[in-house]
Each structure stands twice: as structure tokens, then as C-alpha cells.
Design a protein around this motif. Structure first.
Motif, PDB file in Angstrom:
ATOM      1  N   ARG A 131       0.839  -1.201   0.000  1.00  0.00           N
ATOM      2  CA  ARG A 131       0.000   0.000   0.000  1.00  0.00           C
ATOM      3  C   ARG A 131       0.874   1.252   0.000  1.00  0.00           C
ATOM      4  NH1 ARG A 131      -0.318  -1.893   5.432  1.00  0.00           N
ATOM      5  NH2 ARG A 131       0.131  -0.254   6.937  1.00  0.00           N
ATOM      6  N   SER A 132       0.254   2.360  -0.372  1.00  0.00           N
ATOM      7  CA  SER A 132       0.977   3.627  -0.391  1.00  0.00           C
ATOM      8  C   SER A 132       1.263   4.058   1.035  1.00  0.00           C
ATOM      9  CB  SER A 132       0.141   4.708  -1.078  1.00  0.00           C
ATOM     10  OG  SER A 132      -0.110   4.330  -2.405  1.00  0.00           O
ATOM     11  N   ALA A 133       2.302   4.857   1.171  1.00  0.00           N
ATOM     12  CA  ALA A 133       2.640   5.411   2.482  1.00  0.00           C
ATOM     13  C   ALA A 133       2.279   6.888   2.489  1.00  0.00           C
ATOM     14  CB  ALA A 133       4.129   5.221   2.746  1.00  0.00           C
ATOM     15  N   GLU A 134       2.423   7.512   3.653  1.00  0.00           N
ATOM     16  CA  GLU A 134       2.156   8.952   3.716  1.00  0.00           C
ATOM     17  C   GLU A 134       3.155   9.718   2.856  1.00  0.00           C
ATOM     18  OE1 GLU A 134       1.972  10.307   7.781  1.00  0.00           O
ATOM     19  OE2 GLU A 134       0.411   8.845   8.272  1.00  0.00           O
ATOM     20  N   ARG A 135       4.382   9.229   2.783  1.00  0.00           N
ATOM     21  CA  ARG A 135       5.374   9.917   1.937  1.00  0.00           C
ATOM     22  C   ARG A 135       5.357   9.295   0.546  1.00  0.00           C
ATOM     23  NH1 ARG A 135      10.973   9.042   5.012  1.00  0.00           N
ATOM     24  NH2 ARG A 135      11.838   9.619   2.983  1.00  0.00           N
ATOM     25  N   GLU A 136       5.535  10.128  -0.446  1.00  0.00           N
ATOM     26  CA  GLU A 136       5.354   9.646  -1.825  1.00  0.00           C
ATOM     27  C   GLU A 136       6.564   8.894  -2.369  1.00  0.00           C
ATOM     28  OE1 GLU A 136       6.717  13.574  -4.390  1.00  0.00           O
ATOM     29  OE2 GLU A 136       4.590  13.038  -4.296  1.00  0.00           O
TER      30      GLU A 136
END
Lengths: 173, 216
Positions: A131-136
Motif C-alpha cells: 500500500r501507499s505510504a504517507e510519503r510519496e
């Protein structure tokens, strides 16, 4: 060293860091459901069990008193469960966390069978989730790891979430 | 009475013995060369016990664990290399600095193991296997020079149906740095031996130690 260095090695270090780590284990490279059999195994001996148990202040002499454990139902020293866990996750780490920014969580650690000095451990991993993280510049991968002895006994299993760099942001050309 | 061993300054003398096969019930005293008793029979030495049994835990009980531990660079490098954790953040300071860290990052598995280790005497030393660890969250990085301390609370305690003489205890444990900031939290469960009647305590009762020379 008297020989002239080859041209490429005589150059100043580039200042790049992406050449220090693998090119096939960025966030983009992990696919949910992928299964990995890690290449190396390790035999557990005095260095792994006795040294690491004492290094981390574990005071239980079941891990380092052979005389006492000879008289226990196990008949010999037990390897500390988290030493087994550390070795399994260590064996899996180059393939799963070499390009990590952080290890975020461990979960569901199970110590399924005793490990003794002289046993050899191998590690297996399945990619459970991405999944994506808070940082890109990075994403989170959830792994399941297994530790298996030379006689095919499963001795350890556990899950782990790692924040892994994206190639798109971190791999210099 | 006979001499069993003699060094430059001391002799070990068995004062009396009644033999039953290979076993001797004997009192052994060390005498110096003038014949003065310098050590007594080790069976006179009271055991300094360690660890807690199942009966010693109750839900809600809190333990502030002993000692604390400053993690230094050697600890981190040794743990990381012995455990084959090939993550450069943990052993390449320049690489770590390029990722915004002020030093190498302490391997989080070392953080977890140390916090567990500090909790062992209070929680699990008396015997009983490790069952599991749940929900380990690393809240912030630990750096060499940071000092870890640990605290636990009993969250569950029940009889074991399958293991005679054991109960199952679960604890919530938290590890803090020197600024009292939470660095790791988790829940773990162990089989914990009852004071009497478990295989562990039975084995301990017959465990031979110096002082029980007839068993050696």
C-alpha cells in the motif's frame, strides 16, 4: 598497492548511494502473493544463541546453562525464540528490506517448535499486501515470514511491515 | 576422612562419608594448609531465587523492569551482522546520514529483543515457553547512545488446559528511550510454570548444583 588502479576505480566516488543496494527490491518490485525462498541458511550455535541472548539482557539460563537443561524435559539448551526470529528475519532481510527506509511493525510472531544448538534454519517469505505510504517516495509492504529447520519443522512464523523506497524517487541514473 | 584435592594453599577434605553405591552423602570442607576451615558446604548456601511463577501474576499488575540498557554502536553492528540483517541503514553511517539520520539506525529487532530481555526476570525467567508476540509497533528510530527502559502490565492470565502445571500469561510491554518517549510497544504471551507441579519446577527441584555434590 603498487599497481595502477583501473580507470573506473581510480575515479572519485560518485556520491551516489543507489549502487550500494539491490536493484530488484524496490517497492515497485514486490507483487502481492509472490513467494520467496531465501538463498542462505544458518546453523544456530554459540554465537547466535548464547551471544545474542546475553547481548540483549535475556537472563533466562534455559538459553545458556547446558548442565541445567540436560536435566530438563528438553535435554539441552533452548535457543531463545527471538534469536530464532531474528535469524529468520535476518535471512529474509536482503530480499525484503535492503532498500527499506524503516521497519514499521512486526505481528503474529509464533514460536512453533523448539530450536536447539546445531539446528539449521532457512527462511521463506510471502508478500501479503502492498500500500501507499504517507510519503510519496516510498510504500509499505506487508510480508509473512517462516523459519524452517533442516528437518522441515516450521519453528517460527511472523508478519512484518516495511517502508520501502520507490525506485522512481531513489534510484539515480 | 580423606583428601580429595589439594592446591597450593587449600585442600578439599571429605570429613565423613556413608557410601550407597556410587553416591556419597558427604560434607566437604576446604581447609587451608594450617587446617583452618575457609569454606563451608555449599548446600548450606540459600538459593537466591529469580523469576516469578504463575501464581505471582494478577491482571493489571505493572512491572517497571530492571537495569535499562544503553545501546552502543558495537551492540548494533554485532547484532545486525550476526543476525544477517543486511539493511545498510543499520551498519553504514554515511548511507544512514544520506537518509536524514544522525547516525546508523539501531536495528529495530535489537530494540525489540533488548526490551524483551530486560523484562525476562520479572515475567518469564521461571520457565515456560514463549508462545507469541503480537502488534509490535516501532514508534521512532533508536540511535547508538540511546538508553532503553521497559515496563509491562499483565493483560491476561489463565490456566493452561493442555500443559499440566502451567498457566498462560499475556503482558503489554512498552520500551522507552532516555527522554521517556515510547519507542516500541507489543503484547507477548508465555506459558508460565506454576510454583509446584510443572515439568520446569520439578526439574529445578532435582537440579544438581555445586553444594549437592552427591548428584554431580
Amino acid at each position: 598497492m603498487t599497481e595502477k588502479l583501473p580507470e573506473t576505480m581510480a575515479e572519485k566516488p560518485s556520491g551516489k548511494i543507489s549502487h550500494l543496494t539491490g536493484q530488484v527490491n524496490y517497492f515497485e518490485d514486490f507483487e502481492v502473493g509472490a513467494k520467496m525462498r531465501h538463498a542462505r541458511g544458518t546453523t544456530i550455535g554459540e554465537v547466535e544463541n548464547q551471544l545474542l541472548t546475553k547481548l540483549v539482557m535475556n537472563t533466562a539460563d534455559a538459553h545458556f546453562n547446558e548442565h541445567k537443561m540436560n536435566r530438563s524435559p528438553f535435554g539441552q539448551r533452548l535457543v531463545f525464540g527471538l534469536v530464532t526470529g531474528s535469524m529468520v528475519i535476518g535471512l529474509a532481510s536482503q530480499d525484503t528490506a535492503e532498500n527499506a527506509l524503516a521497519e514499521l511493525r512486526f505481528d503474529k510472531f509464533r514460536f512453533r517448535a523448539p530450536v536447539f544448538h546445531g539446528d539449521t534454519i532457512y527462511a521463506y517469505t510471502e508478500v501479503l499486501e502492498k500500500r501507499s505510504a504517507e510519503r510519496e517516495d516510498a510504500g509499505i509492504v506487508r510480508f509473512k515470514h517462516w523459519g524452517v529447520k533442516h528437518d522441515d519443522t516450521i519453528v517460527f512464523e511472523g508478519e512484518r511491515e516495511v517502508l520501502i523506497k520507490r525506485r522512481s524517487h531513489w534510484c539515480e541514473q | 576422612m580423606w583428601l580429595t584435592s589439594c592446591s597450593r594453599s587449600r585442600c578439599l577434605v571429605v570429613l565423613s562419608a556413608s557410601g550407597t553405591g556410587q553416591r556419597y552423602i558427604a560434607a566437604a570442607l576446604a581447609l587451608d594448609l594450617r587446617g583452618i576451615v575457609v569454606e563451608s558446604d555449599f548446600s548450606d548456601f540459600a538459593l537466591s531465587p529469580k523469576g516469578r511463577f504463575f501464581e505471582d501474576f494478577e491482571e493489571g499488575q505493572v512491572f517497571e523492569h530492571h537495569w535499562g540498557r544503553t545501546i552502543n554502536q558495537g551492540d548494533n553492528s554485532l547484532f545486525t551482522t550476526v543476525s544477517l540483517a543486511f539493511v545498510p541503514l543499520y551498519f553504514n553511517a554515511d548511507y544512514a546520514a544520506r537518509h536524514g539520520h544522525r547516525d546508523v539506525v539501531v536495528n529495530p529487532m535489537l530494540v525489540l529483543c533488548t526490551v524483551v530481555g530486560l523484562s525476562v526476570e520479572d515475567l518469564s525467567e521461571a520457565g515456560g515457553v514463549f508462545l507469541g508476540i503480537e502488534d509490535v509497533v516501532f514508534h521512532q528510530p533508536v540511535y547508538p547512545g540511546d538508553t532503553l527502559t521497559a515496563r509491562s502490565r499483565v493483560v491476561a492470565r489463565r490456566e493452561s488446559k493442555s500443559k499440566k502445571g502451567f498457566g498462560i500469561v499475556s503482558w503489554r510491554t512498552e520500551g522507552y528511550n532516555q527522554r521517556s518517549e515510547l519507542v516500541v510497544g507489543y503484547q507477548r504471551s508465555n506459558l508460565v510454570a506454576r510454583r509446584v507441579g510443572s515439568s520446569v519446577t520439578d526439574a529445578a527441584a532435582k537440579n544438581a548444583r555445586p553444594g549437592d555434590r552427591s548428584e554431580r
